[in-house]
Design a protein around this motif. Structure first.
Motif, PDB file in Angstrom:
ATOM      1  N   UNK A  14      -1.864  -9.026 -40.544  1.00 32.01           N
ATOM      2  CA  UNK A  14      -1.421  -8.805 -41.738  1.00 32.01           C
ATOM      3  C   UNK A  14      -1.324  -7.431 -42.090  1.00 32.01           C
ATOM      4  N   UNK A  15      -2.148  -6.579 -41.885  1.00 36.40           N
ATOM      5  CA  UNK A  15      -2.155  -5.218 -41.948  1.00 36.40           C
ATOM      6  C   UNK A  15      -1.086  -4.453 -41.263  1.00 36.40           C
ATOM      7  N   UNK A  16      -0.771  -4.903 -39.868  1.00 41.37           N
ATOM      8  CA  UNK A  16       0.443  -4.365 -39.192  1.00 41.37           C
ATOM      9  C   UNK A  16       1.465  -4.567 -39.984  1.00 41.37           C
ATOM     10  N   UNK A  17       1.708  -5.975 -40.501  1.00 46.67           N
ATOM     11  CA  UNK A  17       3.102  -6.454 -40.906  1.00 46.67           C
ATOM     12  C   UNK A  17       3.140  -5.772 -42.270  1.00 46.67           C
ATOM     13  N   UNK A  47       0.629   3.207 -45.836  1.00 47.09           N
ATOM     14  CA  UNK A  47       0.094   1.907 -45.558  1.00 47.09           C
ATOM     15  C   UNK A  47      -0.908   1.935 -44.702  1.00 47.09           C
ATOM     16  N   UNK A  48      -0.597   2.475 -43.673  1.00 48.02           N
ATOM     17  CA  UNK A  48      -1.702   2.517 -42.584  1.00 48.02           C
ATOM     18  C   UNK A  48      -2.954   3.553 -42.897  1.00 48.02           C
ATOM     19  N   UNK A  49      -2.709   4.652 -43.664  1.00 40.92           N
ATOM     20  CA  UNK A  49      -3.754   5.702 -44.109  1.00 40.92           C
ATOM     21  C   UNK A  49      -4.579   4.846 -44.962  1.00 40.92           C
ATOM     22  N   UNK A  50      -4.067   3.910 -46.024  1.00 43.02           N
ATOM     23  CA  UNK A  50      -4.784   3.303 -46.896  1.00 43.02           C
ATOM     24  C   UNK A  50      -5.458   2.357 -46.370  1.00 43.02           C
ATOM     25  N   UNK A  51      -5.005   1.622 -45.259  1.00 40.05           N
ATOM     26  CA  UNK A  51      -5.656   0.533 -44.630  1.00 40.05           C
ATOM     27  C   UNK A  51      -6.788   1.237 -44.017  1.00 40.05           C
ATOM     28  N   UNK A  52      -6.709   2.246 -43.286  1.00 37.87           N
ATOM     29  CA  UNK A  52      -7.545   3.078 -42.488  1.00 37.87           C
ATOM     30  C   UNK A  52      -8.906   3.445 -43.362  1.00 37.87           C
ATOM     31  N   UNK A  53      -8.392   4.172 -44.340  1.00 34.02           N
ATOM     32  CA  UNK A  53      -9.557   4.451 -45.427  1.00 34.02           C
ATOM     33  C   UNK A  53     -10.351   3.293 -46.158  1.00 34.02           C
ATOM     34  N   UNK A  54      -9.758   2.100 -46.131  1.00 34.17           N
ATOM     35  CA  UNK A  54     -10.397   0.954 -46.813  1.00 34.17           C
ATOM     36  C   UNK A  54     -11.231   0.145 -45.499  1.00 34.17           C
TER      37      UNK A  54
END
Length: 272
Positions: A14-17, A47-54
């Protein structure tokens, strides 16, 4: 010996999508520095940055194998690319590539190499391979092939620098003073992409503008190391490096996950 694996299942998909669904399909990439693709790349990288920080990014390339074709001597130049791929869960192999000075008539070394790479790896980055050989590998390997993804001349570097400026002050109303040789591939790509995105690009002639009249200064006069300055001072090098990291991850995911998995139904099909 590396063996191809499956893309990690579960919530990481889901994160990748969410990160790459806005990018066009591989068949419709066109100009990698076109404004619409650049903005999609920025959105995916953020979005990748946000996901990584979260802490929700996961390892979407877990089980995937990436080969880096390097020269005969070790190089720290590819460390950012290795780190970006490994952070996504991929295994990275550094392979020494030297083309024989004494080719044997009738023996197709490049074709044989491409076929072996296609069997053992899920993607290849040609860091120290001449263009003709890299395109041959891309044609015959049957897997995504990148052409020096972390090199200064690659569009990923241009995208990362433009993303940095865009983060600090997006158009409209943002201008860039460019200093240095405008005839290099990197410079011409940067200038064209910046203009297409809405930045005003200026040049310092004999009586041209200086930094106090513009939002940013891009100094390309020192060879491959470009300096980025804002009207308030130098742009943080750490920010540039981080954005380069996220942009490379975006391009890796787009090529490997979307390019190879769309047919398996993991993502909605996007027609060119």
């Amino acid at each position: 010996m590396p063996v191809k694996g499956r893309i990690a299942a579960g919530p990481t998909l889901a994160a990748v999508k969410a990160a790459i669904t806005s990018l066009p399909t591989r068949a419709s990439l066109g100009d990698p520095l076109a404004a619409n693709r650049m903005l999609a790349t920025f959105a995916s990288a953020r979005q990748l940055r946000t996901n990584a920080h979260a802490g929700s990014g996961g390892q979407p390339l877990r089980g995937k194998n990436i080969a880096l074709l390097l020269g005969s001597s070790p190089s720290a130049h590819v460390a950012p690319l290795s780190n970006a791929a490994q952070a996504l869960g991929a295994r990275v192999a550094e392979l020494r590539f030297t083309r024989s000075q004494y080719p044997v008539a009738g023996r197709d070394d490049i074709g044989a190499l491409a076929r072996v790479l296609g069997r053992l790896y899920d993607a290849v980055d040609c860091e120290a391979v001449e263009s003709s050989a890299a395109y041959r590998i891309e044609k015959e390997a049957g897997i995504p092939v990148y052409h020096g993804l972390c090199q200064d001349e690659h569009p990923a570097r241009v995208a990362a620098d433009l993303m940095t400026l865009h983060d600090l002050h997006p158009p409209p109303g943002a201008s860039i003073l460019f200093v240095g040789d405008t005839d290099t591939a990197r410079a011409s790509g940067f200038i064209s992409a910046a203009r297409a995105m809405g930045f005003e690009v200026l040049f310092n002639g004999r009586e041209g503008p200086d930094l106090k009249d513009t939002t940013f200064l891009v100094d390309a006069s020192d060879g491959p190391h470009w300096s980025l300055l804002a009207s308030t001072g130098p742009v943080d090098e750490g920010l540039r490096a981080q954005n380069h990291h996220w942009v490379m991850q975006t391009m890796l995911l787009h090529g490997i996950v979307k390019g190879l998995s769309a047919a398996a139904g993991l993502f909605e099909r996007t027609e060119p």
